[in-house]
Each structure stands twice: as structure tokens, then as C-alpha cells.
Scaffold this active site. Structure first.
Site, mmCIF file in Angstrom:
data_model
loop_
_atom_site.group_PDB
_atom_site.id
_atom_site.type_symbol
_atom_site.label_atom_id
_atom_site.label_comp_id
_atom_site.label_asym_id
_atom_site.label_seq_id
_atom_site.Cartn_x
_atom_site.Cartn_y
_atom_site.Cartn_z
ATOM 1 N N ASP A 185 0.863 -1.179 0.000
ATOM 2 C CA ASP A 185 0.000 0.000 0.000
ATOM 3 C C ASP A 185 0.900 1.230 0.000
ATOM 4 O O ASP A 185 1.726 1.397 0.894
ATOM 5 C CB ASP A 185 -0.892 -0.009 1.247
ATOM 6 C CG ASP A 185 -1.840 1.172 1.269
ATOM 7 O OD1 ASP A 185 -2.607 1.334 0.300
ATOM 8 O OD2 ASP A 185 -1.809 1.950 2.242
ATOM 9 N N GLU A 282 -1.306 -1.538 -5.989
ATOM 10 C CA GLU A 282 -2.602 -0.986 -6.345
ATOM 11 C C GLU A 282 -2.387 0.044 -7.440
ATOM 12 O O GLU A 282 -1.426 0.796 -7.397
ATOM 13 C CB GLU A 282 -3.206 -0.325 -5.114
ATOM 14 C CG GLU A 282 -4.662 -0.022 -5.238
ATOM 15 C CD GLU A 282 -5.228 0.471 -3.920
ATOM 16 O OE1 GLU A 282 -6.437 0.352 -3.729
ATOM 17 O OE2 GLU A 282 -4.465 0.990 -3.088
ATOM 18 N N ASP A 364 -3.275 1.334 6.921
ATOM 19 C CA ASP A 364 -2.452 1.003 5.757
ATOM 20 C C ASP A 364 -2.117 -0.482 5.701
ATOM 21 O O ASP A 364 -2.090 -1.097 4.644
ATOM 22 C CB ASP A 364 -1.153 1.814 5.778
ATOM 23 C CG ASP A 364 -1.425 3.309 5.740
ATOM 24 O OD1 ASP A 364 -2.480 3.695 5.190
ATOM 25 O OD2 ASP A 364 -0.612 4.075 6.274
#
Ligand code: ZN
Length: 409
Positions: A185, A282, A364
């Protein structure tokens, strides 16, 4: 697999002049060819373009000086324009993955200057590189070239530094990964939080947290200097010597920031890719976020896009699997443990206790774990609690539309 290897060099005064002349010619040929392409209804062939903007142009009064430099970089300039157009059209048609490309642009005198030599235009003997009609240069060889290069690009950046960038063939490396997979992340305050608990952030973590950490460089001091100089620049008259000097100072600071960032991103991506078999990131809408002016400066310093490109390239090198999951996955809105969806969280909320199973999560960390889960295709039983969610369940590996796999470049 092709890679680039770059080395700095210091040309002699005479070579500087010759290179300035060559860069100018390469730029003019590119711009002339581009102007022709823009005017014509159908894109002219590479051969036709070369004839018009090189061979015939040399016979004219305005472009006669083109014959004073090596022909190879001029031909390459036209060929590179052809490639730029092809990439642009492929991108338009959706054949090319990644960021949408714009149409080729005119080259400016004030930007970074380049000239590319193919085999025949350059040769390497011992530590010396011979460039056609420029002479021998001695780059600082910080490492050995992995193979004989197929081309070399001479670069002069905005801070007047010179580099040779070689295109070389590299073989993939076979090292067993310690871990099966990792989800990452990316954030602003903490650069990266890993699904295995590692945190890579700026500054030092409190001693009781025994997490893996790497410091992201602090760019704020350099950034302050840049802003100060930019204000100064705005007050200085155009084309004045002092203005030029300020411009070079600014370029040098930008280089320092970029170098520090590159170093950090290289080290981190090598570590991650060598230790993990599958790497999941991501897909962030960076250009969309950069439009938010408050966040723009911080984000553009982080280099998320650069980080992704590095991870992707190194995954190829180490024979790893690299996944990018859709940015619409609700990775921060779902409990990793039970799949309960609590919905959007304000950015200020850093940790959450799941209303359903009671598990406590760092925001996170939970997102990184979800990214990993979605990337490797574990659905868990999260569908049950996600019925109301617009975005639905985490994607399966087989759902190609929701997982963009790294394209082999
Ligand atoms: Zn839960």
C-alpha cells in the site's frame, strides 16, 4: 530482455562544442520531420522522411550545416520519431499498456538534449567510447556493462551534466524468493506499507516497533530552496545571464531531489522483488491526484509511478509475478480478517476496529493485506458481507478485466 545502463562523462571543451552542434542538428531534424508529419494526411514513411529532412535538406542553404555532423544520430532521430508515433497510435488504440501517451512533441533548446548512436556510429575500446565525429570520451564506469550495447544515447541534462546511456541485453536472475507474495500500500506519509508488516517511511519509527523500515529521503529542505529560486527567477529579466544562472541552479536542485529519490526507490524495489515471488500493487490514479494542488507537490516527490515501473522491470529480471490491481478495489474499506465492509474512511483515521469481528487494524496495513489478497486471488468469504458494496468482491486471478497484469516490454 533489454535494459539501460547510464554513466556520466566529462567532455573536453572541443567535444562540448561538437556535441552542442550535434544536439542542435538532431533537434532540427526531429522538428522538421515532425512538422512534415503534422502537415501530411498520411504519415510519411521513415525512408521518405529521411530523404526530405536529411538528404535533401543538406543541399539547401538553410540546412547545409547538417552535413557537418555524423549522419547516424540524424537518421536515428527520424527513426525515433517513427517509434514515438507508433507508440502514440498503439496507446490510442489501447494496444499499449500503461499511461496514455500524447502525440510526439517538438524538441526545445532549453530541455534535456540527446543524440543516439547505433552500432557503426560508436565503438568501445578498453575504457574509451568512440563517438563518430565527436571523438573518444571516458565515462565513469561505476559497473561493468553486462553485454555489448546495441546503441548509446548521449544525454546533456538541464544542469549541463553529460551521460552515456547504453542499451544492453540482460539475462534474468534466478534466486528463490523467501516469501510467496506481498501486497504493498503506497502512501504519502509512509511511502510503503507491506502486507507482511514492514513499513517503509520517512523518519524513524518509535523503538518499540520492531518493523522493517527504510527511510525515504526528506525532500522538503531542497524543495524550499527550489521554491525560493523560482521566485527569484520570476523577477529576473528574460534572456539575462543571471536568469540563466538561476535556471541551472534550479535544475541542479531538481537533480539532487531526483537522485535521492531514485536511490531510495531502487534499493526498496530490489529488496521487495528479490524477497517475494508475487508482488501486488494498487493502481493509483496519480495524475488525478496530482490535480489536487495541496497533495500535488508531495505526491510528485514520492515517485509512485517510478516505483511501479522499477518493480515491474525487476520482476521480469528476477522471474517474479507482478500484479497491479484495480484502483476501484475497496482495499481500505474492508476488514482483512472477516471481509466486513465499513465503507469510506476519512484520511485522518489511521486505525480501525472492525465492527463485525472486533479485529484491530492499522489502516495502511489492512489495505496492504487486502491488496495482497486480491492480487493472489483469495476470495475468502468476504462476499457475504460485501453485498451492498458497489465495487463487489475482491477479484479472482481469472478475472482478467480487474487485474492488469504486467505487460512484457
Ligand atoms: Zn472484521
Amino acid at each position: 530482455m533489454k535494459a539501460r545502463d547510464q554513466f556520466r562523462f566529462y567532455p573536453t571543451d572541443q567535444q562540448r562544442q561538437l556535441l552542442a552542434q550535434l544536439f542542435g542538428c538532431v533537434r532540427v531534424v526531429w522538428n522538421d520531420a515532425l512538422a512534415l508529419c503534422k502537415k501530411s494526411e498520411k504519415l510519411p514513411s521513415n525512408n521518405d522522411l529521411q530523404k526530405l529532412v536529411i538528404t535533401q535538406a543538406k543541399k539547401t542553404l538553410e540546412r547545409g550545416w547538417l552535413s557537418e555532423v555524423s549522419n547516424i544520430p540524424l537518421q536515428q532521430s527520424v527513426a525515433d520519431l517513427g517509434v514515438a508515433y507508433k507508440n502514440f497510435f498503439d496507446s490510442l488504440k489501447g494496444k499499449r499498456k500503461g499511461k496514455k501517451l500524447g502525440s510526439p512533441k517538438f524538441k526545445k533548446k532549453t530541455n534535456q538534449q540527446t543524440a543516439r548512436f547505433r552500432i557503426g556510429g560508436f565503438s568501445i575500446k578498453g575504457d574509451e567510447v568512440n563517438l563518430a565525429k565527436i571523438g573518444n570520451v571516458n565515462p565513469i564506469w561505476s559497473r561493468k556493462l553486462p553485454s555489448a550495447p546495441s546503441s548509446v544515447t548521449v544525454i546533456k541534462d538541464c544542469a549541463n551534466r553529460y551521460f552515456l546511456s547504453f542499451v544492453v541485453e540482460v539475462e534474468s536472475i534466478n534466486i528463490d524468493a523467501k516469501n510467496q507474495s506481498i501486497g504493498i500500500d503506497l502512501g504519502i506519509k509512509t511511502f510503503a506499507v507491506m502486507s507482511n508488516g514492514a513499513v517503509f517511511c520517512r523518519g524513524i519509527l518509535p523503538p518499540q516497533t520492531n518493523l522493517e523500515k527504510a527511510e525515504s529521503p526528506d525532500y522538503s529542505k531542497l524543495d524550499k530552496k527550489v521554491r525560493k529560486l523560482q521566485k527569484k527567477l520570476a523577477r529576473q529579466p528574460k534572456d539575462s545571464k543571471r536568469r540563466n544562472k538561476t535556471q541551472i541552479q534550479i535544475a541542479k536542485l531538481h537533480n539532487q531531489i531526483a537522485d535521492a529519490r531514485k536511490d531510495f526507490l531502487h534499493k526498496l524495489s530490489t529488496k521487495i522483488v528479490s524477497e517475494n515471488q508475487t508482488i501486488v500493487l494498487e493502481d493509483l490514479n496519480v495524475s488525478g491526484m496530482v490535480k489536487n494542488r495541496k497533495l500535488a507537490r508531495a505526491i510528485s516527490f514520492q515517485g509512485w509511478r517510478e516505483f511501479r515501473t522499477l518493480c515491474e522491470a525487476k520482476s521480469q529480471k528476477f522471474n517474479r509475478v507482478f500484479h497491479v490491481i484495480s484502483r476501484w478495489e475497496p482495499t481500505s474499506q474492508v476488514c482483512f480478517e472477516c471481509g466486513y465492509k465499513w465503507g469510506k474512511l476519512d484520511l485522518k483515521i489511521r486505525s480501525i476496529q472492525c465492527f463485525n469481528c472486533g479485529a484491530e487494524h492499522d489502516r495502511d496495513q489492512n489495505a496492504a493485506k487486502n491488496i495482497n489478497k486480491v492480487g493472489i486471488g483469495h476470495c475468502h468469504d468476504s462476499k457475504r458481507t460485501q453485498r451492498e458494496g458497489k465495487t463487489g468482491s475482491p477479484a479472482h486471478l481469472s478475472e482478467v478485466s480487474r487485474i492488469t497484469e504486467a505487460s512484457a516490454r
